[in-house]
Scaffold this active site. Structure first.
Site, PDB file in Angstrom:
ATOM      1  N   ASP A  45       0.844  -1.206   0.000  1.00 43.67           N
ATOM      2  CA  ASP A  45       0.000   0.000   0.000  1.00 43.67           C
ATOM      3  C   ASP A  45       0.872   1.246   0.000  1.00 43.67           C
ATOM      4  OD1 ASP A  45      -2.406   1.402  -0.127  1.00 43.67           O
ATOM      5  OD2 ASP A  45      -2.676   1.431   2.049  1.00 43.67           O
ATOM      6  N   LYS A  47       2.000   4.625  -1.107  1.00 43.09           N
ATOM      7  CA  LYS A  47       1.336   5.784  -1.703  1.00 43.09           C
ATOM      8  C   LYS A  47       1.838   7.023  -0.978  1.00 43.09           C
ATOM      9  CE  LYS A  47      -2.612   5.006   1.339  1.00 43.09           C
ATOM     10  NZ  LYS A  47      -4.014   4.621   1.391  1.00 43.09           N
ATOM     11  N   ASN A  50       1.448   7.433   2.713  1.00 48.19           N
ATOM     12  CA  ASN A  50       2.272   6.577   3.563  1.00 48.19           C
ATOM     13  C   ASN A  50       3.762   6.903   3.471  1.00 48.19           C
ATOM     14  OD1 ASN A  50       0.051   5.236   4.542  1.00 48.19           O
ATOM     15  ND2 ASN A  50       0.147   3.617   3.009  1.00 48.19           N
ATOM     16  N   ASP A  67       2.691   2.817   7.688  1.00 49.68           N
ATOM     17  CA  ASP A  67       1.543   1.938   7.480  1.00 49.68           C
ATOM     18  C   ASP A  67       1.872   0.647   6.753  1.00 49.68           C
ATOM     19  OD1 ASP A  67      -0.952   0.889   7.566  1.00 49.68           O
ATOM     20  OD2 ASP A  67      -1.877   2.370   6.252  1.00 49.68           O
ATOM     21  N   THR A  89      -4.445   0.755  -2.521  1.00 51.80           N
ATOM     22  CA  THR A  89      -5.131   1.951  -2.990  1.00 51.80           C
ATOM     23  C   THR A  89      -5.059   1.946  -4.511  1.00 51.80           C
ATOM     24  OG1 THR A  89      -4.432   3.073  -0.970  1.00 51.80           O
ATOM     25  CG2 THR A  89      -5.168   4.476  -2.802  1.00 51.80           C
TER      26      THR A  89
END
Length: 183
Positions: A45, A47, A50, A67, A89
């Site tokens: 994840d 992105k 994060n 995260d 995401t």
């Protein structure tokens, strides 16, 4: 309790970041991911939300990756991820991860890094849509718009580098160690 800002906040404030800043942020992200991949962990994840940028007296700014809540340990995820499950995401998910969460590998994080670098330079991710399913379909089926379309003065080798990270087939994407060397 970190002092600084998310990469999302920085991009929102500045829209596009200069090449030298992209290279510095990209190198630091790749360094962290190379270590996590070496330990057998895939983030899944990655992105701008994060990625946190904090002031650092030694290097000016230091990137922190946050995260790891959907992170995958390379061996033994089979029982934890159901078939058809989506984790991540959509705007930053690799094509294989859009198909099925358990297909995510270290090369999926490479793709996500490519999306982030593209966004840093272009001011937007390669694929934008109203619905998550639309974005996921674009990730799987469409080639990203040429980065040079948004950054016509950007050196060809930089455009080529970012697009290599966005290859649809994971085997065609470089590993984090190679990315680190190139950055």
């Amino acid at each position: 309790l970190l002092a600084g800002e998310s990469l999302t906040a920085r991009i929102r404030r500045e829209t596009r970041l200069p090449l030298d800043e992209m290279l510095d942020i990209g190198r630091q992200i790749a360094s962290v991911l190379a270590a996590t991949h070496e330990a057998g962990v895939v983030h899944r994840d990655l992105k701008p939300d994060n990625v946190f940028v904090v002031p650092d007296a030694e290097v000016g700014e230091r990137v922190k990756i946050l995260d790891f809540g959907v992170a995958k340990i390379s061996e033994g995820l089979g029982d934890q991820t159901r078939t058809g499950m989506v984790m991540g995401t959509p705007a930053y998910m690799a094509p294989e991860q859009c198909r099925e969460a358990k297909l995510a590998t270290d090369r999926s994080d490479v793709y996500s890094l490519g999306v982030i670098l593209y966004q840093i330079l272009a001011g937007q991710p390669p694929f934008v849509g109203e619905y998550a399913g639309d974005v996921m379909a674009m990730q799987m089926m469409q080639e990203p718009p040429p980065l040079s379309q948004f950054c016509p003065r950007l050196q060809r080798q930089v455009v080529s580098f970012v697009h290599r990270l966005l290859e649809k087939k994971p085997a065609l994407r470089p590993g984090m160690e190679e990315i680190l060397r190139e950055l």
